[in-house]
Write a protein that holds these residues in place. Sequence first.
Motif, PDB file in Angstrom:
ATOM      1  N   ASP A  31       0.849  -1.186   0.000  1.00  0.00           N
ATOM      2  CA  ASP A  31       0.000   0.000   0.000  1.00  0.00           C
ATOM      3  C   ASP A  31       0.890   1.244   0.000  1.00  0.00           C
ATOM      4  O   ASP A  31       2.113   1.153   0.181  1.00  0.00           O
ATOM      5  CB  ASP A  31      -0.891  -0.026   1.253  1.00  0.00           C
ATOM      6  N   ALA A  32       0.298   2.390  -0.228  1.00  0.00           N
ATOM      7  CA  ALA A  32       1.014   3.679  -0.132  1.00  0.00           C
ATOM      8  C   ALA A  32      -0.056   4.745  -0.120  1.00  0.00           C
ATOM      9  O   ALA A  32      -1.232   4.448  -0.384  1.00  0.00           O
ATOM     10  CB  ALA A  32       1.963   3.871  -1.315  1.00  0.00           C
ATOM     11  N   ASP A  33       0.334   5.966   0.182  1.00  0.00           N
ATOM     12  CA  ASP A  33      -0.678   7.009   0.125  1.00  0.00           C
ATOM     13  C   ASP A  33      -1.066   7.234  -1.338  1.00  0.00           C
ATOM     14  O   ASP A  33      -0.280   6.949  -2.251  1.00  0.00           O
ATOM     15  CB  ASP A  33      -0.205   8.298   0.812  1.00  0.00           C
ATOM     16  N   GLU A  34      -2.272   7.739  -1.519  1.00  0.00           N
ATOM     17  CA  GLU A  34      -2.841   7.818  -2.868  1.00  0.00           C
ATOM     18  C   GLU A  34      -1.985   8.643  -3.830  1.00  0.00           C
ATOM     19  O   GLU A  34      -1.780   8.265  -4.985  1.00  0.00           O
ATOM     20  CB  GLU A  34      -4.259   8.416  -2.772  1.00  0.00           C
ATOM     21  N   LYS A  35      -1.451   9.757  -3.310  1.00  0.00           N
ATOM     22  CA  LYS A  35      -0.648  10.631  -4.177  1.00  0.00           C
ATOM     23  C   LYS A  35       0.584   9.892  -4.710  1.00  0.00           C
ATOM     24  O   LYS A  35       0.922   9.958  -5.896  1.00  0.00           O
ATOM     25  CB  LYS A  35      -0.199  11.842  -3.333  1.00  0.00           C
ATOM     26  N   THR A  36       1.225   9.173  -3.818  1.00  0.00           N
ATOM     27  CA  THR A  36       2.421   8.405  -4.210  1.00  0.00           C
ATOM     28  C   THR A  36       2.064   7.318  -5.209  1.00  0.00           C
ATOM     29  O   THR A  36       2.753   7.133  -6.227  1.00  0.00           O
ATOM     30  CB  THR A  36       3.062   7.769  -2.953  1.00  0.00           C
ATOM     31  N   LEU A  37       0.991   6.602  -4.926  1.00  0.00           N
ATOM     32  CA  LEU A  37       0.580   5.522  -5.835  1.00  0.00           C
ATOM     33  C   LEU A  37       0.309   6.081  -7.228  1.00  0.00           C
ATOM     34  O   LEU A  37       0.761   5.530  -8.234  1.00  0.00           O
ATOM     35  CB  LEU A  37      -0.697   4.838  -5.311  1.00  0.00           C
ATOM     36  N   PHE A  38      -0.422   7.194  -7.275  1.00  0.00           N
ATOM     37  CA  PHE A  38      -0.775   7.744  -8.584  1.00  0.00           C
ATOM     38  C   PHE A  38       0.475   8.238  -9.321  1.00  0.00           C
ATOM     39  O   PHE A  38       0.629   8.007 -10.525  1.00  0.00           O
ATOM     40  CB  PHE A  38      -1.795   8.882  -8.448  1.00  0.00           C
ATOM     41  N   ALA A  39       1.349   8.896  -8.585  1.00  0.00           N
ATOM     42  CA  ALA A  39       2.583   9.400  -9.213  1.00  0.00           C
ATOM     43  C   ALA A  39       3.366   8.245  -9.827  1.00  0.00           C
ATOM     44  O   ALA A  39       3.845   8.325 -10.963  1.00  0.00           O
ATOM     45  CB  ALA A  39       3.427  10.136  -8.166  1.00  0.00           C
ATOM     46  N   ARG A  40       3.467   7.152  -9.089  1.00  0.00           N
ATOM     47  CA  ARG A  40       4.217   5.992  -9.607  1.00  0.00           C
ATOM     48  C   ARG A  40       3.473   5.345 -10.782  1.00  0.00           C
ATOM     49  O   ARG A  40       4.079   4.980 -11.789  1.00  0.00           O
ATOM     50  CB  ARG A  40       4.388   4.945  -8.513  1.00  0.00           C
ATOM     51  N   ALA A  41       2.151   5.211 -10.634  1.00  0.00           N
ATOM     52  CA  ALA A  41       1.369   4.503 -11.662  1.00  0.00           C
ATOM     53  C   ALA A  41       1.351   5.261 -12.980  1.00  0.00           C
ATOM     54  O   ALA A  41       1.239   4.662 -14.043  1.00  0.00           O
ATOM     55  CB  ALA A  41      -0.059   4.279 -11.173  1.00  0.00           C
ATOM     56  N   SER A  42       1.471   6.587 -12.900  1.00  0.00           N
ATOM     57  CA  SER A  42       1.371   7.348 -14.144  1.00  0.00           C
ATOM     58  C   SER A  42       2.739   7.648 -14.773  1.00  0.00           C
ATOM     59  O   SER A  42       2.827   8.352 -15.765  1.00  0.00           O
ATOM     60  CB  SER A  42       0.562   8.639 -13.930  1.00  0.00           C
ATOM     61  N   GLN A  43       3.790   7.081 -14.180  1.00  0.00           N
ATOM     62  CA  GLN A  43       5.119   7.263 -14.772  1.00  0.00           C
ATOM     63  C   GLN A  43       5.202   6.637 -16.155  1.00  0.00           C
ATOM     64  O   GLN A  43       5.804   7.158 -17.067  1.00  0.00           O
ATOM     65  CB  GLN A  43       6.182   6.638 -13.872  1.00  0.00           C
ATOM     66  N   LYS A  44       4.572   5.433 -16.275  1.00  0.00           N
ATOM     67  CA  LYS A  44       4.544   4.774 -17.583  1.00  0.00           C
ATOM     68  C   LYS A  44       3.121   4.841 -18.114  1.00  0.00           C
ATOM     69  O   LYS A  44       2.172   4.826 -17.334  1.00  0.00           O
ATOM     70  CB  LYS A  44       4.944   3.303 -17.436  1.00  0.00           C
ATOM     71  N   ARG A  45       3.027   4.843 -19.444  1.00  0.00           N
ATOM     72  CA  ARG A  45       1.675   4.910 -20.016  1.00  0.00           C
ATOM     73  C   ARG A  45       1.166   3.506 -20.359  1.00  0.00           C
ATOM     74  O   ARG A  45       0.606   3.268 -21.411  1.00  0.00           O
ATOM     75  CB  ARG A  45       1.685   5.797 -21.266  1.00  0.00           C
ATOM     76  N   ASN A  46       1.401   2.565 -19.444  1.00  0.00           N
ATOM     77  CA  ASN A  46       1.021   1.184 -19.745  1.00  0.00           C
ATOM     78  C   ASN A  46      -0.158   0.694 -18.907  1.00  0.00           C
ATOM     79  O   ASN A  46      -0.353  -0.486 -18.742  1.00  0.00           O
ATOM     80  CB  ASN A  46       2.228   0.250 -19.550  1.00  0.00           C
ATOM     81  N   ARG A  47      -0.928   1.662 -18.341  1.00  0.00           N
ATOM     82  CA  ARG A  47      -2.079   1.275 -17.537  1.00  0.00           C
ATOM     83  C   ARG A  47      -3.357   1.650 -18.264  1.00  0.00           C
ATOM     84  O   ARG A  47      -3.781   2.814 -18.227  1.00  0.00           O
ATOM     85  CB  ARG A  47      -2.037   1.971 -16.173  1.00  0.00           C
ATOM     86  N   PRO A  48      -3.986   0.680 -18.930  1.00  0.00           N
ATOM     87  CA  PRO A  48      -5.160   1.000 -19.748  1.00  0.00           C
ATOM     88  C   PRO A  48      -6.268   1.683 -18.957  1.00  0.00           C
ATOM     89  O   PRO A  48      -6.973   2.537 -19.505  1.00  0.00           O
ATOM     90  CB  PRO A  48      -5.629  -0.363 -20.270  1.00  0.00           C
ATOM     91  N   LEU A  49      -6.404   1.340 -17.676  1.00  0.00           N
ATOM     92  CA  LEU A  49      -7.503   1.926 -16.903  1.00  0.00           C
ATOM     93  C   LEU A  49      -7.262   3.418 -16.621  1.00  0.00           C
ATOM     94  O   LEU A  49      -8.170   4.126 -16.195  1.00  0.00           O
ATOM     95  CB  LEU A  49      -7.692   1.169 -15.584  1.00  0.00           C
ATOM     96  N   LEU A  50      -6.031   3.872 -16.887  1.00  0.00           N
ATOM     97  CA  LEU A  50      -5.744   5.297 -16.658  1.00  0.00           C
ATOM     98  C   LEU A  50      -5.708   6.089 -17.964  1.00  0.00           C
ATOM     99  O   LEU A  50      -5.418   7.292 -17.955  1.00  0.00           O
ATOM    100  CB  LEU A  50      -4.418   5.460 -15.906  1.00  0.00           C
ATOM    101  N   GLN A  51      -5.984   5.418 -19.065  1.00  0.00           N
ATOM    102  CA  GLN A  51      -5.998   6.131 -20.359  1.00  0.00           C
ATOM    103  C   GLN A  51      -7.373   6.775 -20.561  1.00  0.00           C
ATOM    104  O   GLN A  51      -8.134   6.411 -21.457  1.00  0.00           O
ATOM    105  CB  GLN A  51      -5.678   5.171 -21.519  1.00  0.00           C
ATOM    106  N   THR A  52      -7.701   7.710 -19.713  1.00  0.00           N
ATOM    107  CA  THR A  52      -8.987   8.402 -19.799  1.00  0.00           C
ATOM    108  C   THR A  52      -8.704   9.903 -19.781  1.00  0.00           C
ATOM    109  O   THR A  52      -7.558  10.324 -19.576  1.00  0.00           O
ATOM    110  CB  THR A  52      -9.895   8.078 -18.595  1.00  0.00           C
TER     111      THR A  52
END
Length: 191
Positions: free
Chosen positions: A110-131
């Motif tokens: 787990d991590a705080d939401e801001k950290t998770l999002f920052a890490r998750a959006s580093q690469k553009r390989n998350r289809p659920l975030l392509q919105t």
Amino acid sequence: MRYWMVNRRGRSIALIGMMGAGKSSVGRCLHRRTGFVLHDTDEIVSANFGMPIPEIFTEHGEEKFREAETGALRHMRTEEQMIIVTGGGIVLRKENVDVLRSQAVIVWLDADEKTLFARASQKRNRPLLQTKHPRKAFSQILGSRRTLYANIADIRIDTSALTDEEVAVAILTKLRRMNCKSESLIGTETS
Ligand code: S3P
């Protein structure tokens, strides 16, 4: 928390958690430290389709991806000690949770939401975030999953301020404290 399960069959280690939690990198660290076989459901699914995850979502849709994800878990060889790295949505299907529970100690990164999002959006390989509004989408997904992660986890690690190696050590230390026969694993640490 299923401490009895940890004590009874603490052989494999499954990593769950949101996109950006660091499951794949921590999985590799754990693999190096323990020598356990490493399985990554995203990698298995991607190899089976012969294409990267975003393409699977675009060409076949999320449902087909979820089916393949369940298939990957079900067909994993179970006689080995494993590090099982899962995709963030593995907790959406009860059958997935049942498989994980039957085989592994479940560790929620787990991590705080801001950290998770920052890490998750580093690469553009998350289809659920392509919105249009990835931050909002992320928040909604996290909101709908936090309880699921919490309910099935044996161990929760807050990774917000930790390196991948530190997370791996924290996991192995917790397992040792929980009498999980991982004393020998701690002994193999290299740092
Ligand atoms: C997903 C997370 C991804 C991947 C797929 C769906 C999710 O894995 O399985 O894009 O539903 O959260 P990571 O958690 O490794 O990003």
